[in-house]
Design a protein around this motif. Structure first.
Motif, PDB file in Angstrom:
ATOM      1  N   ASP A  50      46.773  38.158  33.457  1.00 51.01           N
ATOM      2  CA  ASP A  50      46.469  39.565  33.747  1.00 51.01           C
ATOM      3  C   ASP A  50      45.153  40.050  33.149  1.00 51.01           C
ATOM      4  OD1 ASP A  50      47.341  39.352  31.185  1.00 51.01           O
ATOM      5  OD2 ASP A  50      48.708  41.055  31.231  1.00 51.01           O
ATOM      6  N   GLY A  51      44.328  39.133  32.660  1.00 51.21           N
ATOM      7  CA  GLY A  51      43.071  39.605  32.096  1.00 51.21           C
ATOM      8  C   GLY A  51      41.942  38.603  32.193  1.00 51.21           C
ATOM      9  N   ALA A  52      42.018  37.681  33.139  1.00 52.31           N
ATOM     10  CA  ALA A  52      41.000  36.634  33.244  1.00 52.31           C
ATOM     11  C   ALA A  52      39.690  37.190  33.789  1.00 52.31           C
ATOM     12  CB  ALA A  52      41.499  35.506  34.136  1.00 52.31           C
ATOM     13  N   GLY A  53      38.584  36.730  33.207  1.00 53.90           N
ATOM     14  CA  GLY A  53      37.270  37.155  33.662  1.00 53.90           C
ATOM     15  C   GLY A  53      36.727  36.246  34.744  1.00 53.90           C
ATOM     16  N   ALA A  54      35.537  36.579  35.228  1.00 53.62           N
ATOM     17  CA  ALA A  54      34.945  35.895  36.377  1.00 53.62           C
ATOM     18  C   ALA A  54      34.592  34.445  36.098  1.00 53.62           C
ATOM     19  CB  ALA A  54      33.697  36.659  36.841  1.00 53.62           C
ATOM     20  N   GLN A  55      34.471  34.049  34.828  1.00 49.77           N
ATOM     21  CA  GLN A  55      34.171  32.660  34.481  1.00 49.77           C
ATOM     22  C   GLN A  55      35.329  32.011  33.717  1.00 49.77           C
ATOM     23  OE1 GLN A  55      30.046  33.279  32.719  1.00 49.77           O
ATOM     24  NE2 GLN A  55      29.681  31.502  34.001  1.00 49.77           N
ATOM     25  N   GLU A  56      36.524  32.517  33.940  1.00 46.04           N
ATOM     26  CA  GLU A  56      37.685  31.986  33.227  1.00 46.04           C
ATOM     27  C   GLU A  56      38.708  31.413  34.197  1.00 46.04           C
ATOM     28  OE1 GLU A  56      38.001  34.372  29.088  1.00 46.04           O
ATOM     29  OE2 GLU A  56      38.684  35.486  30.849  1.00 46.04           O
ATOM     30  N   LEU A  57      39.375  30.382  33.740  1.00 47.43           N
ATOM     31  CA  LEU A  57      40.479  29.770  34.475  1.00 47.43           C
ATOM     32  C   LEU A  57      41.767  30.430  34.025  1.00 47.43           C
ATOM     33  CD1 LEU A  57      41.530  27.384  36.297  1.00 47.43           C
ATOM     34  CD2 LEU A  57      41.772  26.092  34.153  1.00 47.43           C
ATOM     35  N   THR A  58      42.629  30.768  34.970  1.00 46.58           N
ATOM     36  CA  THR A  58      43.927  31.331  34.623  1.00 46.58           C
ATOM     37  C   THR A  58      45.004  30.537  35.357  1.00 46.58           C
ATOM     38  OG1 THR A  58      45.201  33.379  34.435  1.00 46.58           O
ATOM     39  CG2 THR A  58      43.858  33.108  36.428  1.00 46.58           C
ATOM     40  N   PHE A  59      46.223  31.027  35.385  1.00 41.13           N
ATOM     41  CA  PHE A  59      47.320  30.254  35.950  1.00 41.13           C
ATOM     42  C   PHE A  59      48.410  31.175  36.484  1.00 41.13           C
ATOM     43  CE2 PHE A  59      47.919  30.943  31.454  1.00 41.13           C
ATOM     44  CZ  PHE A  59      49.227  31.355  31.338  1.00 41.13           C
ATOM     45  N   ALA A  60      49.164  30.652  37.448  1.00 39.23           N
ATOM     46  CA  ALA A  60      50.343  31.342  37.986  1.00 39.23           C
ATOM     47  C   ALA A  60      51.468  30.325  37.967  1.00 39.23           C
ATOM     48  CB  ALA A  60      50.082  31.846  39.407  1.00 39.23           C
ATOM     49  N   SER A  61      52.392  30.477  37.022  1.00 41.93           N
ATOM     50  CA  SER A  61      53.428  29.459  36.822  1.00 41.93           C
ATOM     51  C   SER A  61      54.578  29.588  37.811  1.00 41.93           C
ATOM     52  CB  SER A  61      53.965  29.530  35.398  1.00 41.93           C
ATOM     53  OG  SER A  61      54.449  30.825  35.115  1.00 41.93           O
ATOM     54  N   VAL A  62      54.679  30.750  38.472  1.00 45.59           N
ATOM     55  CA  VAL A  62      55.733  30.938  39.471  1.00 45.59           C
ATOM     56  C   VAL A  62      55.120  31.488  40.751  1.00 45.59           C
ATOM     57  CG1 VAL A  62      57.560  31.290  37.794  1.00 45.59           C
ATOM     58  CG2 VAL A  62      56.265  33.261  38.605  1.00 45.59           C
ATOM     59  N   VAL A  63      55.746  31.201  41.877  1.00 47.72           N
ATOM     60  CA  VAL A  63      55.274  31.702  43.161  1.00 47.72           C
ATOM     61  C   VAL A  63      55.379  33.221  43.173  1.00 47.72           C
ATOM     62  CG1 VAL A  63      55.682  31.710  45.642  1.00 47.72           C
ATOM     63  CG2 VAL A  63      55.946  29.594  44.341  1.00 47.72           C
ATOM     64  N   GLY A  64      54.335  33.889  43.628  1.00 48.12           N
ATOM     65  CA  GLY A  64      54.336  35.347  43.699  1.00 48.12           C
ATOM     66  C   GLY A  64      53.910  36.031  42.420  1.00 48.12           C
ATOM     67  N   ALA A  65      53.514  35.258  41.401  1.00 53.42           N
ATOM     68  CA  ALA A  65      53.076  35.848  40.135  1.00 53.42           C
ATOM     69  C   ALA A  65      51.820  36.688  40.365  1.00 53.42           C
ATOM     70  CB  ALA A  65      52.793  34.759  39.109  1.00 53.42           C
ATOM     71  N   ARG A  66      51.704  37.763  39.582  1.00 47.30           N
ATOM     72  CA  ARG A  66      50.531  38.632  39.689  1.00 47.30           C
ATOM     73  C   ARG A  66      49.414  38.069  38.813  1.00 47.30           C
ATOM     74  NH1 ARG A  66      52.063  44.823  38.891  1.00 47.30           N
ATOM     75  NH2 ARG A  66      49.892  44.958  39.556  1.00 47.30           N
ATOM     76  N   VAL A  67      48.273  37.837  39.429  1.00 47.31           N
ATOM     77  CA  VAL A  67      47.127  37.282  38.728  1.00 47.31           C
ATOM     78  C   VAL A  67      45.929  38.179  39.012  1.00 47.31           C
ATOM     79  CG1 VAL A  67      45.570  35.306  38.531  1.00 47.31           C
ATOM     80  CG2 VAL A  67      48.006  34.928  38.899  1.00 47.31           C
ATOM     81  N   ALA A  68      45.157  38.481  37.974  1.00 51.49           N
ATOM     82  CA  ALA A  68      43.977  39.325  38.156  1.00 51.49           C
ATOM     83  C   ALA A  68      43.015  38.701  39.159  1.00 51.49           C
ATOM     84  CB  ALA A  68      43.282  39.527  36.811  1.00 51.49           C
ATOM     85  N   ALA A  69      42.532  39.523  40.081  1.00 52.53           N
ATOM     86  CA  ALA A  69      41.628  39.031  41.129  1.00 52.53           C
ATOM     87  C   ALA A  69      40.255  38.665  40.577  1.00 52.53           C
ATOM     88  CB  ALA A  69      41.481  40.099  42.215  1.00 52.53           C
ATOM     89  N   THR A  70      39.992  39.039  39.322  1.00 53.29           N
ATOM     90  CA  THR A  70      38.670  38.793  38.737  1.00 53.29           C
ATOM     91  C   THR A  70      38.522  37.386  38.186  1.00 53.29           C
ATOM     92  OG1 THR A  70      39.482  39.722  36.650  1.00 53.29           O
ATOM     93  CG2 THR A  70      38.312  41.216  38.144  1.00 53.29           C
ATOM     94  N   GLY A  71      39.598  36.631  38.083  1.00 59.44           N
ATOM     95  CA  GLY A  71      39.534  35.296  37.517  1.00 59.44           C
ATOM     96  C   GLY A  71      38.657  34.363  38.328  1.00 59.44           C
ATOM     97  N   GLY A  72      38.010  33.411  37.651  1.00 63.45           N
ATOM     98  CA  GLY A  72      37.132  32.483  38.358  1.00 63.45           C
ATOM     99  C   GLY A  72      37.886  31.456  39.168  1.00 63.45           C
ATOM    100  N   ALA A  73      39.055  31.026  38.657  1.00 60.80           N
ATOM    101  CA  ALA A  73      39.894  30.054  39.354  1.00 60.80           C
ATOM    102  C   ALA A  73      41.300  30.166  38.788  1.00 60.80           C
ATOM    103  CB  ALA A  73      39.354  28.635  39.180  1.00 60.80           C
ATOM    104  N   VAL A  74      42.290  29.650  39.533  1.00 62.88           N
ATOM    105  CA  VAL A  74      43.675  29.778  39.097  1.00 62.88           C
ATOM    106  C   VAL A  74      44.420  28.468  39.328  1.00 62.88           C
ATOM    107  CG1 VAL A  74      44.279  30.834  41.316  1.00 62.88           C
ATOM    108  CG2 VAL A  74      45.825  31.092  39.375  1.00 62.88           C
ATOM    109  N   LEU A  75      45.173  28.019  38.323  1.00 64.02           N
ATOM    110  CA  LEU A  75      46.046  26.860  38.446  1.00 64.02           C
ATOM    111  C   LEU A  75      47.358  27.309  39.088  1.00 64.02           C
ATOM    112  CD1 LEU A  75      45.539  25.357  34.877  1.00 64.02           C
ATOM    113  CD2 LEU A  75      44.856  24.255  37.016  1.00 64.02           C
ATOM    114  N   VAL A  76      47.735  26.659  40.186  1.00 65.20           N
ATOM    115  CA  VAL A  76      48.942  27.059  40.906  1.00 65.20           C
ATOM    116  C   VAL A  76      49.700  25.830  41.406  1.00 65.20           C
ATOM    117  CG1 VAL A  76      48.071  29.311  41.665  1.00 65.20           C
ATOM    118  CG2 VAL A  76      47.598  27.284  43.040  1.00 65.20           C
ATOM    119  N   GLY A  77      50.976  26.046  41.739  1.00 62.56           N
ATOM    120  CA  GLY A  77      51.782  24.981  42.316  1.00 62.56           C
ATOM    121  C   GLY A  77      51.612  24.877  43.812  1.00 62.56           C
TER     122      GLY A  77
END
Length: 218
Positions: free
Chosen positions: A52-79
């Motif tokens: 919920d707070g990833a910046g434009a050059q940060e990697l974040t993650f969504a551990s469950v389907v439908g998780a809310r992830v900040a749109a500002t993140g640079g990339a996201v780890l997902v299943g």
């Protein structure tokens, strides 16, 4: 046999003054053996951050389907890819996060507290031998005894009592009228273990300790 990334000692906490590490998204995808979906730019990643707070050059993650992830993140780890931009698709999101910590320092969710102005109430009684980090806030009437260590970004409420040698870290927040016993440590490096075949990887904690009002920790 190829050495697992988890066999390297992961950095569990990005502390002030730690050296900067960065990694291109394409390199990260290759190292993880992942699949990149909805690719945009090959962003230079600097940290692993909370969803919920990833910046434009940060990697974040969504551990469950439908998780809310900040749109500002640079990339996201997902299943699975879904609609996320720069979706790094892996079989096990938590294991991938733990592996990534060998390459990118994790940024705690409330790290911004470390850069705020220090605010010590005039009525607080603080020992001269106490360590008060940057961005610390201490409320009215609080007593801080000798040898207490308050890490950067810690918040202490009003009329608290921190006994000698207590240690408060990790942007922890203490409410009002809290007593911390001598030598007690609050908010150290939190982590969980994730299994990687025959190895165990340390998965860092991104949150901070929150203690409410009228609590004693002895």
């Amino acid at each position: 046999m190829q050495r697992s990334a988890c066999s390297q000692r992961p950095r569990l906490l990005a502390r002030s003054g730690a050296h900067s590490v960065s990694l291109r998204l394409s390199v990260l995808v290759a190292r993880l053996g992942a699949r990149l979906e909805n690719a945009a730019e090959d962003v230079l990643l600097t940290n692993l951050a909370a969803p919920d707070g990833a910046g434009a050059q940060e990697l974040t993650f969504a551990s469950v389907v439908g998780a809310r992830v900040a749109a500002t993140g640079g990339a996201v780890l997902v299943g699975e890819a879904g609609s996320w931009r720069n979706a790094v698709v892996v079989d096990d999101v938590m294991l991938a996060c733990a592996r990534v910590c060998a390459w990118l320092p994790p940024r705690r969710k409330h790290a911004a507290r470390r850069t705020r102005s220090t605010a010590l109430a005039a009525s607080a009684r603080i020992s001269g031998s106490a360590h008060i980090g940057a961005g610390v806030e201490i409320g009215d009437g609080t007593v801080v005894e000798g040898g207490v260590y308050l890490d950067d970004g810690v918040t202490i409420g009003a009329h608290c009592h921190l006994e000698a040698g207590s240690d408060i870290r990790g942007e922890a927040v203490l409410g009002n009228r809290v007593r911390i016993g001598a030598g007690t440590c609050i908010g150290g490096n939190g982590f969980a273990y994730v299994r990687d075949g025959m190895n165990w990887c340390a998965m860092p904690s991104f949150g901070s300790v929150l203690i409410g009002d009228d609590v004693e920790v002895l």
